[in-house]
Write a protein that holds these residues in place. Structure first.
Motif, PDB file in Angstrom:
ATOM      1  N   ARG A 112     -30.365-110.727  -0.494  1.00 59.14           N
ATOM      2  CA  ARG A 112     -31.611-111.204   0.117  1.00 59.14           C
ATOM      3  C   ARG A 112     -32.382-112.070  -0.873  1.00 59.14           C
ATOM      4  O   ARG A 112     -32.405-111.784  -2.058  1.00 59.14           O
ATOM      5  CB  ARG A 112     -32.466-110.026   0.561  1.00 59.14           C
ATOM      6  N   GLY A 113     -33.013-113.105  -0.375  1.00 59.75           N
ATOM      7  CA  GLY A 113     -33.815-113.980  -1.219  1.00 59.75           C
ATOM      8  C   GLY A 113     -33.049-115.227  -1.633  1.00 59.75           C
ATOM      9  O   GLY A 113     -31.827-115.323  -1.495  1.00 59.75           O
ATOM     10  N   SER A 114     -33.776-116.192  -2.175  1.00 54.82           N
ATOM     11  CA  SER A 114     -33.160-117.459  -2.583  1.00 54.82           C
ATOM     12  C   SER A 114     -32.368-117.271  -3.881  1.00 54.82           C
ATOM     13  O   SER A 114     -32.556-116.295  -4.618  1.00 54.82           O
ATOM     14  CB  SER A 114     -34.246-118.522  -2.798  1.00 54.82           C
ATOM     15  N   ARG A 115     -31.515-118.216  -4.153  1.00 56.13           N
ATOM     16  CA  ARG A 115     -30.700-118.173  -5.378  1.00 56.13           C
ATOM     17  C   ARG A 115     -31.601-118.148  -6.606  1.00 56.13           C
ATOM     18  O   ARG A 115     -31.384-117.373  -7.535  1.00 56.13           O
ATOM     19  CB  ARG A 115     -29.757-119.379  -5.404  1.00 56.13           C
ATOM     20  N   GLU A 116     -32.617-119.011  -6.633  1.00 58.62           N
ATOM     21  CA  GLU A 116     -33.527-119.106  -7.770  1.00 58.62           C
ATOM     22  C   GLU A 116     -34.301-117.801  -7.974  1.00 58.62           C
ATOM     23  O   GLU A 116     -34.439-117.321  -9.103  1.00 58.62           O
ATOM     24  CB  GLU A 116     -34.505-120.278  -7.587  1.00 58.62           C
ATOM     25  N   TYR A 117     -34.808-117.249  -6.875  1.00 58.59           N
ATOM     26  CA  TYR A 117     -35.559-115.999  -6.981  1.00 58.59           C
ATOM     27  C   TYR A 117     -34.664-114.882  -7.523  1.00 58.59           C
ATOM     28  O   TYR A 117     -35.071-114.112  -8.391  1.00 58.59           O
ATOM     29  CB  TYR A 117     -36.146-115.594  -5.617  1.00 58.59           C
ATOM     30  N   ASN A 118     -33.454-114.795  -7.009  1.00 55.64           N
ATOM     31  CA  ASN A 118     -32.542-113.741  -7.441  1.00 55.64           C
ATOM     32  C   ASN A 118     -32.099-113.916  -8.891  1.00 55.64           C
ATOM     33  O   ASN A 118     -31.910-112.923  -9.603  1.00 55.64           O
ATOM     34  CB  ASN A 118     -31.344-113.642  -6.505  1.00 55.64           C
TER      35      ASN A 118
END
Length: 187
Positions: free
Chosen positions: A124-130
């Protein structure tokens, strides 16, 4: 042949001692039996995959087991398969995960090794956030190791974000398995 009165007196005393009955023991000493510990046999199978979950040392007992391990290879085998798991969207090491961190700290302090801590997230979540969350998780574990006496140059913290899932799917169980920090020991 004439016998000495001294020898006759000693012989008489010995015969008298043998003929008398022994005095009863009024306060016998307690009898203590010692049972030897069971023999422990260690077999080196050469298997590098982690043992099944029920055969592994629990996280709470990991540090003691690592400290008691006879060598670095045995200690590292105890650590195989243990990761630090996190709550959703969190990077704080939970109390029930402290044993895993303490076990790895015991290894690093005892054998002066180097470890790569890989922070992971669920999908879950964007690549950058993760990637950022995975880095915070890895840094949190690194700081916990340093508090336990591990030198900063022994630990490298990196994020893999959601790129290395352990469990496939989007179930709660799969997501929980993927929110973790893994330890990769370097030669």
């Amino acid at each position: 042949m004439k016998k000495s009165p001294f020898i006759i007196a000693i012989a008489a005393a010995l015969l008298a001692a043998c003929a008398s009955t022994p005095a009863p023991i009024t306060n016998p000493a307690p009898v203590t039996t010692v049972t030897p510990p069971p023999a422990v046999t260690t077999v080196d199978t050469g298997n590098t995959t982690p043992p099944p979950m029920d055969a592994r040392v629990s996280a709470a007992n990991l540090a003691a087991a690592v400290k008691a391990a006879p060598d670095a290879r045995s200690a590292q085998a105890l650590l195989n398969g243990h990761s630090v798991y996190f709550d959703f969207d969190k990077s704080v090491v939970k109390d029930e995960q402290r044993g895993v961190v303490e076990g790895n700290a015991a290894y690093l302090n005892r054998f002066n090794g180097k470890v790569l801590v890989q922070g992971n997230t669920d999908a879950r979540g964007s690549r950058e956030y993760n990637l950022a969350l995975g880095q915070r998780r890895a840094e949190s574990v690194k700081q916990s190791l340093e508090v336990l006496g591990v030198k900063a140059n022994q630990v490298e913290a990196v994020s893999l974000g959601k790129e290395k899932p352990r469990a496939e799917g989007d179930s709660d169980a799969a997501n929980a398995e993927n929110r973790r920090a893994d330890f990769v020991y370097q030669p």
